[in-house]
Motif scaffolding. Structure first.
Motif, mmCIF file in Angstrom:
data_model
loop_
_atom_site.group_PDB
_atom_site.id
_atom_site.type_symbol
_atom_site.label_atom_id
_atom_site.label_comp_id
_atom_site.label_asym_id
_atom_site.label_seq_id
_atom_site.Cartn_x
_atom_site.Cartn_y
_atom_site.Cartn_z
ATOM 1 N N LYS A 1 -25.728 -38.387 22.617
ATOM 2 C CA LYS A 1 -24.267 -38.438 22.646
ATOM 3 C C LYS A 1 -23.769 -39.862 22.413
ATOM 4 C CE LYS A 1 -23.374 -34.463 25.677
ATOM 5 N NZ LYS A 1 -22.797 -34.038 26.978
ATOM 6 N N LYS A 2 -24.435 -40.825 23.068
ATOM 7 C CA LYS A 2 -24.026 -42.224 22.915
ATOM 8 C C LYS A 2 -24.244 -42.707 21.480
ATOM 9 C CE LYS A 2 -24.600 -43.758 27.707
ATOM 10 N NZ LYS A 2 -25.320 -44.671 28.631
ATOM 11 N N ALA A 3 -25.347 -42.273 20.891
ATOM 12 C CA ALA A 3 -25.629 -42.675 19.509
ATOM 13 C C ALA A 3 -24.548 -42.144 18.573
ATOM 14 C CB ALA A 3 -27.001 -42.170 19.088
ATOM 15 N N GLN A 4 -24.138 -40.891 18.781
ATOM 16 C CA GLN A 4 -23.091 -40.309 17.951
ATOM 17 C C GLN A 4 -21.751 -41.009 18.192
ATOM 18 O OE1 GLN A 4 -23.309 -37.999 15.469
ATOM 19 N NE2 GLN A 4 -21.137 -38.554 15.147
ATOM 20 N N LYS A 5 -21.497 -41.351 19.480
ATOM 21 C CA LYS A 5 -20.244 -42.023 19.794
ATOM 22 C C LYS A 5 -20.239 -43.434 19.212
ATOM 23 C CE LYS A 5 -16.892 -42.395 23.505
ATOM 24 N NZ LYS A 5 -16.624 -42.177 24.952
ATOM 25 N N GLN A 6 -21.394 -44.092 19.233
ATOM 26 C CA GLN A 6 -21.516 -45.420 18.636
ATOM 27 C C GLN A 6 -21.163 -45.357 17.151
ATOM 28 O OE1 GLN A 6 -22.353 -48.421 20.061
ATOM 29 N NE2 GLN A 6 -22.237 -49.488 18.088
ATOM 30 N N LYS A 7 -21.667 -44.321 16.488
ATOM 31 C CA LYS A 7 -21.373 -44.143 15.069
ATOM 32 C C LYS A 7 -19.882 -43.916 14.848
ATOM 33 C CE LYS A 7 -22.745 -41.361 11.076
ATOM 34 N NZ LYS A 7 -23.583 -40.221 10.612
ATOM 35 N N ASN A 8 -19.264 -43.099 15.711
ATOM 36 C CA ASN A 8 -17.829 -42.840 15.595
ATOM 37 C C ASN A 8 -17.021 -44.125 15.807
ATOM 38 O OD1 ASN A 8 -18.467 -40.155 15.215
ATOM 39 N ND2 ASN A 8 -18.088 -39.575 17.359
ATOM 40 N N PHE B 1 -16.833 -55.511 21.050
ATOM 41 C CA PHE B 1 -17.364 -54.269 21.616
ATOM 42 C C PHE B 1 -17.350 -54.307 23.143
ATOM 43 C CE2 PHE B 1 -20.664 -51.282 22.951
ATOM 44 C CZ PHE B 1 -20.320 -50.166 22.201
ATOM 45 N N ASP B 2 -16.932 -53.188 23.729
ATOM 46 C CA ASP B 2 -16.930 -53.015 25.183
ATOM 47 C C ASP B 2 -17.921 -51.899 25.524
ATOM 48 O OD1 ASP B 2 -16.483 -52.631 27.850
ATOM 49 O OD2 ASP B 2 -14.301 -52.541 27.715
ATOM 50 N N PRO B 3 -18.979 -52.175 26.306
ATOM 51 C CA PRO B 3 -19.962 -51.133 26.643
ATOM 52 C C PRO B 3 -19.346 -49.907 27.306
ATOM 53 C CG PRO B 3 -20.785 -53.318 27.266
ATOM 54 C CD PRO B 3 -19.346 -53.495 26.858
ATOM 55 N N LYS B 4 -18.195 -50.087 27.937
ATOM 56 C CA LYS B 4 -17.538 -48.947 28.590
ATOM 57 C C LYS B 4 -17.093 -47.893 27.577
ATOM 58 C CE LYS B 4 -15.809 -51.638 32.520
ATOM 59 N NZ LYS B 4 -14.609 -52.108 33.254
ATOM 60 N N TRP B 5 -16.962 -48.302 26.305
ATOM 61 C CA TRP B 5 -16.551 -47.340 25.286
ATOM 62 C C TRP B 5 -17.549 -46.192 25.133
ATOM 63 C CZ3 TRP B 5 -14.891 -51.347 20.981
ATOM 64 C CH2 TRP B 5 -13.689 -51.960 21.379
ATOM 65 N N LEU B 6 -18.794 -46.431 25.515
ATOM 66 C CA LEU B 6 -19.815 -45.384 25.371
ATOM 67 C C LEU B 6 -19.818 -44.405 26.539
ATOM 68 C CD1 LEU B 6 -22.810 -47.511 24.021
ATOM 69 C CD2 LEU B 6 -21.259 -46.050 22.734
ATOM 70 N N ASN B 7 -19.034 -44.678 27.574
ATOM 71 C CA ASN B 7 -18.969 -43.746 28.702
ATOM 72 C C ASN B 7 -18.313 -42.439 28.267
ATOM 73 O OD1 ASN B 7 -20.103 -45.736 30.270
ATOM 74 N ND2 ASN B 7 -18.164 -46.372 31.211
#
Length: 297
Positions: free
Chosen positions: A109-116, A136-142
């Motif tokens: 899920k995080k990998a897909q969100k990173q791509k988005n 980049f904010d790591p919280k964006w992957l939550n």
């Protein structure tokens, strides 16, 4: 599935270890008071050593009994603890398997969100020196952070960068250098401080150059003054040399007047100082008055 403790029940545990502690405490306290009042000397030191050995033996007896009772009390618990850990280990195995699968799904899920997020960043039109890793904010992957919220934060950062760039461009000095640092760090305060630091260095440099220039000009002025004074002294010396050598130009001695023939001829050596005109007038005076003069050897 239920854990049931058959023995001991809550009221079956040993609540207190009963022993004659108060009786022993009173007896030992009284005995110890006797030792506090004793004063051993070289004559009875042997008795002191014997008493110390007896007290150590008594102390060891109590400690040994304590350790034995502790062992007895801990034996059932130690056995129970071992049994419980065996069962917990059986439970931990499937927990670890489930955790690994959950982590794998979350990573996907995080990998897909990173791509988005990368695609969103590319579509917003950030300044060409801004890269995703800089904002980049790591919280964006939550999972709780929606893409719409991420887009809102990105746009806010993009507008803030534009505003900070404009502020840096208005710096009176070294705005270019400050802007170049800002492009690397996106830190406006650091960039402004760098511009101020360079401006201060430039100020000190200009002051130093002005000071050095003033020193050079003063040295030049002093040198010109020395040369002028030297030229003036040389001119004076040249004038004096001309006057001194002038007598050699005479061709024949002057004719003495008739009334002076009876007077004896005398000589006097001297050096005269004056302007060229004064010295030339002096020379002419001596010629006019038939005074012989010549070079002083």
């Amino acid at each position: 599935m239920e854990l049931r403790i058959m023995s001991p029940q809550e009221d079956g545990f040993v609540k207190e270890i009963q022993w004659n502690n108060e009786e022993l405490k009173q007896e030992i306290t009284a005995t110890m008071q006797e030792y506090k009042s004793l004063a051993f000397t070289e004559d009875n030191i042997k008795d002191a050593k014997a008493d110390r050995a007896k007290l150590n033996k008594l102390r060891t007896a109590f400690e040994n009994e304590r350790k034995q009772i502790k062992k007895q009390c801990m034996e059932p618990y130690t056995k129970f603890e071992k049994q419980v850990k065996e069962i917990v280990a059986l439970i931990d195995e499937p927990i670890a398997l489930i955790d690994s699968q959950i982590k794998e799904v979350d990573d996907q899920k995080k990998a897909q969100k990173q791509k988005n997020i990368e695609e969103l960043f590319g579509s917003l039109g950030f300044q060409n020196f801004v890269t995703l890793d800089k904002i980049f904010d790591p919280k964006w992957l939550n999972a709780s952070m929606t893409m719409s919220k991420i887009e809102e934060q990105m746009k806010s950062q993009m507008f803030q960068i534009g505003h900070e760039l404009e502020t840096i461009r208005k710096l009176p000095d070294f705005a270019f250098e400050a802007k170049e640092l800002y492009k690397k760090t996106l830190d406006m305060n650091q960039a402004i401080q760098e511009g101020q630091r360079l401006a201060e260095i430039q100020k000190r440099k200009l002051a130093y150059e002005a000071e050095q220039k003033a020193k050079v000009e003063e040295q030049k002025r002093q040198e010109e003054l020395r040369q002028k004074e030297a030229a003036q002294r040389a001119a004076e010396q040249e004038s004096q040399g001309t006057i001194a050598e002038a007598p050699e130009m005479e061709e024949k001695p002057p004719v003495e007047p008739e009334h002076q023939k009876a007077d004896p001829i005398m000589s006097i050596d001297f050096r005269a100082w004056g302007t060229r005109e004064q010295l030339m007038n002096l020379r002419q005076y001596m010629i006019d008055n038939h005074i012989r003069f010549g070079k002083v050897e």
